[in-house]
Design a protein around this motif. Structure first.
Motif, PDB file in Angstrom:
ATOM      1  N   LEU A 135      26.597  54.897 -16.647  1.00  0.00           N
ATOM      2  CA  LEU A 135      26.396  56.094 -17.760  1.00  0.00           C
ATOM      3  C   LEU A 135      24.814  56.111 -17.788  1.00  0.00           C
ATOM      4  N   GLY A 136      24.534  57.248 -17.564  1.00  0.00           N
ATOM      5  CA  GLY A 136      22.720  57.526 -17.996  1.00  0.00           C
ATOM      6  C   GLY A 136      22.796  58.316 -19.170  1.00  0.00           C
ATOM      7  N   ILE A 137      22.142  58.124 -20.177  1.00  0.00           N
ATOM      8  CA  ILE A 137      22.021  59.039 -21.362  1.00  0.00           C
ATOM      9  C   ILE A 137      20.490  59.446 -21.541  1.00  0.00           C
ATOM     10  N   ILE A 138      20.026  60.692 -21.045  1.00  0.00           N
ATOM     11  CA  ILE A 138      18.831  61.020 -21.147  1.00  0.00           C
ATOM     12  C   ILE A 138      18.193  62.116 -22.091  1.00  0.00           C
ATOM     13  N   ARG A 148      16.714  54.429 -30.109  1.00  0.00           N
ATOM     14  CA  ARG A 148      17.272  53.434 -31.269  1.00  0.00           C
ATOM     15  C   ARG A 148      18.442  54.530 -31.686  1.00  0.00           C
ATOM     16  N   LEU A 149      18.071  55.706 -31.903  1.00  0.00           N
ATOM     17  CA  LEU A 149      19.267  56.650 -32.610  1.00  0.00           C
ATOM     18  C   LEU A 149      20.334  56.816 -31.456  1.00  0.00           C
ATOM     19  N   ILE A 150      20.051  57.020 -30.329  1.00  0.00           N
ATOM     20  CA  ILE A 150      20.863  57.165 -29.107  1.00  0.00           C
ATOM     21  C   ILE A 150      21.744  55.945 -29.115  1.00  0.00           C
ATOM     22  N   ARG A 151      21.012  54.747 -29.012  1.00  0.00           N
ATOM     23  CA  ARG A 151      21.949  53.278 -28.872  1.00  0.00           C
ATOM     24  C   ARG A 151      22.753  53.483 -30.092  1.00  0.00           C
ATOM     25  N   LEU A 199      22.568  53.340 -19.398  1.00  0.00           N
ATOM     26  CA  LEU A 199      20.869  53.529 -19.398  1.00  0.00           C
ATOM     27  C   LEU A 199      20.510  54.631 -20.497  1.00  0.00           C
ATOM     28  N   ILE A 200      19.671  54.407 -21.240  1.00  0.00           N
ATOM     29  CA  ILE A 200      19.141  55.263 -22.247  1.00  0.00           C
ATOM     30  C   ILE A 200      17.720  55.511 -21.981  1.00  0.00           C
ATOM     31  N   SER A 201      17.446  56.789 -21.900  1.00  0.00           N
ATOM     32  CA  SER A 201      16.005  57.465 -21.442  1.00  0.00           C
ATOM     33  C   SER A 201      15.431  58.346 -22.073  1.00  0.00           C
ATOM     34  N   VAL A 202      14.048  58.083 -22.393  1.00  0.00           N
ATOM     35  CA  VAL A 202      13.413  59.488 -23.222  1.00  0.00           C
ATOM     36  C   VAL A 202      12.277  59.675 -22.533  1.00  0.00           C
TER      37      VAL A 202
END
Length: 173
Positions: free
Chosen positions: A133-136, A108-111, A89-92
């Motif tokens: 996994l969560g990337i915040i 998009r950069l994190i992905r 999961l990617i969140s901003v």
């Protein structure tokens, strides 16, 4: 000047279509022509964390988290080491980045950083301990890809060397 091969059944010059087909067949790469250690840098839909139940589980009491500025990593340990890729999961935050354009660019950069470096997590000899996994993104400024990638790599190293917490050990009854 180079010469073109003369194809059987054609005139001495050949026509453009037959030459095109000939070169496509001769120069087409096959699966066996790639080196055996070629990595797959894909991030398919199956690896995206979308189900609300799993997201609630990720942010529940059993998950662990740590920060590597400008990222916060939240992860849920799998019961046993696995070689399957975790769901991500990617969140901003909308509170920090009001414009959707800025949020989408950071996601998009994190992905892209995850896609290019997930092999570091997956190619462990004994497997990795991550199920979800969560990337915040918690930074206040827009970061370049190089910084996000560097921080994500250090987060993967920290995930792989995470100590076993007493609550993670199975209880003996």
């Amino acid at each position: 000047m180079g010469s073109f091969p003369v194809l059987a059944g054609s005139n001495c010059c050949g026509n453009a279509a037959s030459l095109f087909l000939y070169f496509c067949e001769v120069n087409e790469p096959t699966a066996s022509s790639y080196p055996p250690s070629a990595k797959k840098f894909a991030f398919p839909k199956e690896e995206h964390l979308c189900r609300k139940k799993l997201i609630d589980e990720l942010f529940g009491k059993q998950s662990s988290s740590f920060g590597v500025y400008p990222l916060r990593i939240v992860w849920l340990k799998s019961p046993e080491p696995t070689t399957a890729p975790p769901q991500v999961l990617i969140s901003v935050s909308k509170r920090i980045f009001k414009r959707a354009v800025d949020r989408n660019r950071l996601k998009r950069l994190i992905r892209e950083a995850y896609r290019l470096n997930k092999y570091r997590l997956l190619e462990q000899p004994n497997g990795h301990p991550v199920a979800l996994l969560g990337i915040i993104y918690t930074g206040k400024e827009k970061s370049p890809l190089a910084l996000v990638e560097k921080k994500l790599i250090s987060a993967f190293q920290r995930l792989l060397t995470a100590p076993i917490v007493a609550s993670d050990l199975p209880t003996v009854a």
